[in-house]
Design an enzyme around this catalytic site. Structure first.
Site, short mmCIF file in Angstrom:
data_model
loop_
_atom_site.label_atom_id
_atom_site.label_comp_id
_atom_site.label_asym_id
_atom_site.label_seq_id
_atom_site.Cartn_x
_atom_site.Cartn_y
_atom_site.Cartn_z
N TYR A 97 0.85 -1.20 0.00
CA TYR A 97 0.00 0.00 0.00
C TYR A 97 0.88 1.24 0.00
O TYR A 97 1.90 1.28 0.71
CB TYR A 97 -0.87 0.06 1.26
CG TYR A 97 -2.07 -0.84 1.24
CD1 TYR A 97 -3.27 -0.41 0.71
CD2 TYR A 97 -2.01 -2.13 1.77
CE1 TYR A 97 -4.39 -1.22 0.71
CE2 TYR A 97 -3.12 -2.96 1.77
CZ TYR A 97 -4.31 -2.49 1.24
OH TYR A 97 -5.41 -3.31 1.24
N TYR A 136 -1.35 -10.20 0.65
CA TYR A 136 -0.26 -9.81 1.56
C TYR A 136 -0.49 -10.43 2.93
O TYR A 136 -1.62 -10.72 3.30
CB TYR A 136 -0.15 -8.28 1.66
CG TYR A 136 -1.38 -7.57 2.19
CD1 TYR A 136 -1.64 -7.47 3.55
CD2 TYR A 136 -2.29 -7.00 1.31
CE1 TYR A 136 -2.76 -6.82 4.03
CE2 TYR A 136 -3.41 -6.34 1.78
CZ TYR A 136 -3.65 -6.25 3.13
OH TYR A 136 -4.77 -5.62 3.60
N ARG A 148 -3.70 -12.51 3.67
CA ARG A 148 -5.00 -11.99 3.22
C ARG A 148 -5.16 -12.35 1.75
O ARG A 148 -4.21 -12.26 0.98
CB ARG A 148 -5.05 -10.45 3.33
CG ARG A 148 -4.90 -9.83 4.71
CD ARG A 148 -6.13 -10.03 5.57
NE ARG A 148 -7.40 -10.08 4.87
CZ ARG A 148 -8.10 -9.00 4.51
NH1 ARG A 148 -7.69 -7.80 4.80
NH2 ARG A 148 -9.26 -9.13 3.88
N HIS A 151 -7.91 -8.40 -2.25
CA HIS A 151 -9.18 -7.75 -1.92
C HIS A 151 -9.10 -6.27 -2.26
O HIS A 151 -8.01 -5.68 -2.31
CB HIS A 151 -9.52 -7.92 -0.44
CG HIS A 151 -8.47 -7.34 0.47
ND1 HIS A 151 -7.34 -8.03 0.84
CD2 HIS A 151 -8.37 -6.12 1.05
CE1 HIS A 151 -6.59 -7.27 1.62
NE2 HIS A 151 -7.18 -6.09 1.75
N HIS A 153 -10.83 -2.62 -0.98
CA HIS A 153 -11.66 -1.97 0.04
C HIS A 153 -12.67 -1.06 -0.65
O HIS A 153 -12.31 -0.32 -1.58
CB HIS A 153 -10.78 -1.14 0.98
CG HIS A 153 -9.80 -1.96 1.77
ND1 HIS A 153 -10.06 -2.40 3.04
CD2 HIS A 153 -8.57 -2.43 1.44
CE1 HIS A 153 -9.02 -3.10 3.48
NE2 HIS A 153 -8.10 -3.14 2.53
#
Ligand code: FE2
Length: 261
Positions: A97, A136, A148, A151, A153
């Site tokens: 990120y 990640y 995870r 995905h 958000h």
């Protein structure tokens, strides 16, 4: 009575969720309050023409498989929610990120910022172009590290709704879904399925040929000539239009509601 598929407000395994659970008892509002609430008016919001396309925000293409994520936002009873503000944020293809809170050390992609937004149209439809985020590993409150699944958000704020839906979208067929602690915090499999976008072959684009690859070269004087760069977000550079489409319909309320985070 409407079944709720939302995960518990405070998931004992999730550090983030326990930090945002209300500490005080709920305040009971007057029954009529909802009818007097003016609500936000996003029809006036000025969005950039390319805010929905996360693949044109840099000077060149971001790394990763390009995906189209689209669907509708509806209220209970299937009523389209028009002019709802849909915002997304996500990791890049390496699972990193662009955020100081991300301590993974995974590489950043200079051409991928990881956030976009759009308004739903008169049919409640929205559409994003982005790249498939990488999975990640995350740390949970019990100290466990677990991967995870890929995905995205989502935040949905409708002009007529007082609440904001914040949730996460997953990709059909991703084997990491079964070990992802966040989606598995949703107590019912039917609720989990509402968070999984379906591969949409009809709206996917498959093109084998793209523009000739332009690499940096050296001219006669020995100077490096760089390939053309985008100067403004959205400025068109010739590119292969291929993308895999995924369909993710969001229901704000009612028996088929999308689980909130
Ligand atoms: Fe995430």
């Amino acid at each position: 009575m409407i079944e709720s598929f939302d995960p518990p407000l405070a998931d004992s395994n999730s550090i983030v969720s326990t930090l945002r659970v209300p500490l005080a008892a709920p305040v009971h509002l007057d029954k009529e309050w909802f009818h007097h609430l003016p609500g936000p008016a996003f029809g006036q919001l000025k969005l950039g023409a390319f805010d929905h396309d996360l693949t044109v925000q840099g000077v060149s293409e971001p790394i990763g498989t390009r995906v189209i994520v689209h669907g509708t936002v509806t209220d209970s009873g299937g009523i389209p929610v028009k002019n709802a503000l849909v915002e997304i944020w996500q990791a890049n293809a390496a699972g990193g990120y662009r955020d100081s809170m991300d301590v993974s050390g995974f590489p950043l992609d200079a051409n991928f910022h990881g956030a976009g937004r759009c308004l739903t149209d008169s049919r409640g439809a929205y559409r994003f172009v982005t790249i498939r985020p990488g999975p990640y590993p995350a740390m949970f409150k019990d100290g466990a590290r677990a991967w995870r699944a890929s995905h995205i958000h989502f935040s949905v704020l409708g002009a007529g709704c007082a609440g904001r839906l914040v949730t996460q979208m997953y990709f059909e067929g991703d084997p990491l879904i079964r070990m992802d602690r966040m989606i598995n915090a949703v107590p019912d499999r039917r609720g989990q399925e509402r968070l999984i976008a379906l591969l949409d072959e009809e709206n996917s684009v498959a093109e084998s040929f793209g523009p000739r690859r332009t690499l940096a070269t050296v001219d006669g004087s020995g100077a490096v000539v760089h390939p053309p760069e985008r100067t403004d977000p959205g400025a068109l550079l010739s590119r292969n239009p291929s993308a895999l489409a995924y369909r993710f319909d969001i229901v704000l309320r009612g028996s088929a509601a999308t689980p909130f985070e």
